[in-house]
Design a protein around this motif. Sequence first.
Motif, short mmCIF file in Angstrom:
data_model
loop_
_atom_site.label_atom_id
_atom_site.label_comp_id
_atom_site.label_asym_id
_atom_site.label_seq_id
_atom_site.Cartn_x
_atom_site.Cartn_y
_atom_site.Cartn_z
N ILE A 163 33.75 28.21 39.83
CA ILE A 163 34.33 29.55 39.99
C ILE A 163 35.46 29.69 38.98
O ILE A 163 36.32 28.82 38.88
CB ILE A 163 34.86 29.77 41.42
N TYR A 198 37.20 35.60 40.39
CA TYR A 198 36.02 35.72 41.24
C TYR A 198 36.31 35.20 42.65
O TYR A 198 37.02 34.20 42.83
CB TYR A 198 34.84 34.94 40.66
N VAL A 227 34.05 34.19 46.04
CA VAL A 227 32.71 33.92 46.56
C VAL A 227 32.83 33.78 48.08
O VAL A 227 33.62 32.98 48.56
CB VAL A 227 32.11 32.64 45.94
N THR A 252 37.61 30.54 46.02
CA THR A 252 38.15 30.98 44.73
C THR A 252 38.18 29.79 43.78
O THR A 252 37.82 28.68 44.16
CB THR A 252 39.58 31.55 44.89
N ILE A 311 29.66 37.92 45.87
CA ILE A 311 30.50 37.46 44.76
C ILE A 311 31.17 38.71 44.22
O ILE A 311 30.50 39.66 43.82
CB ILE A 311 29.65 36.78 43.65
N THR A 312 32.49 38.70 44.22
CA THR A 312 33.23 39.88 43.77
C THR A 312 34.29 39.48 42.75
O THR A 312 34.69 38.33 42.65
CB THR A 312 33.92 40.59 44.95
N SER A 313 34.75 40.48 41.99
CA SER A 313 35.83 40.31 41.03
C SER A 313 36.57 41.64 40.93
O SER A 313 35.95 42.71 40.92
CB SER A 313 35.28 39.91 39.66
N VAL A 321 29.44 41.97 38.10
CA VAL A 321 29.73 40.54 38.31
C VAL A 321 28.86 39.70 37.38
O VAL A 321 27.66 39.96 37.25
CB VAL A 321 29.49 40.17 39.79
N LEU A 373 28.75 36.18 37.50
CA LEU A 373 28.80 34.81 38.03
C LEU A 373 27.69 34.67 39.07
O LEU A 373 27.48 35.57 39.87
CB LEU A 373 30.16 34.55 38.69
N CYS A 418 28.63 27.17 40.90
CA CYS A 418 28.67 28.50 40.30
C CYS A 418 28.69 28.38 38.77
O CYS A 418 29.21 27.39 38.24
CB CYS A 418 29.92 29.25 40.76
#
Length: 179
Positions: A98, A102, A104, A118, A143-145, A151, A153, A176
Motif C-alpha cells: 500500500i 490509499y 484498503v 494503510t 480501495i480508496t484514495s 484508483v 492500486l 497490493c
Amino acid sequence: MAGVFVTSQGISQPLANSGLVLQNGGDNLSVPVGATTFKFANSISYGTAYDIKVLTQPNHMTCSVVNGSGSAGHTATIAASVICTQNTYSIGGTVSGITGDYVVTLTNGSTGGQVTLTKDTPNFTFGTPVADGQAYGVTVLSITSATVTPVKLGCSVANGTDVMGNANRANIVVTCAPN
C-alpha cells in the motif's frame, strides 16, 4: 440432582461438543453430545451441601455452572444450569504494497467485521472473533484514495478462506500493487 443446559439468552440448547464432565464432590458425570439435561447418579439428602463444577470442558467450548452450589431443600430437583459457548479466536495477517494515501478495507463476509489498512499497517487483526469450527472468508471490500482518481492500486488476499480451528490465526496475506 438435575439441571438444564441453557444459552446465555436462556434458550435451551443441546450440548454441541463431546467431553463435558461435571462434578459434585466425588460424584462425576460425563454429559453426552446432544444432552439438554443432566442428572448425577447419587442423590443427596435434605440439608446436604452441593457444589457442582465443570471438571472437564467439552472440546472447543467453555462452560460454566449457574446456581451450582447451595444446600438441598425439600424439592426433588436442584435448578443448576450449565452455560456453554463455542470458543472464538481472532483472524489477521500481514499486508504489503500500500502506498500514498490509499486506504484498503477488508471484510470477513462469513462472520462480519471489517479492518482498514494503510501504508502504515504492516499487520492487522479483525475485531470480530470467529467461532471454532465456523468458516470465514476475507476479501477486499474497497480501495480508496483522496488524491488518486480513478484508483490505481489492486490488492489480492491469500489464505483468506478457511474453517476456524482452536487457535488464533495470523496467516492471511494481503498483497497490493499498482495496476
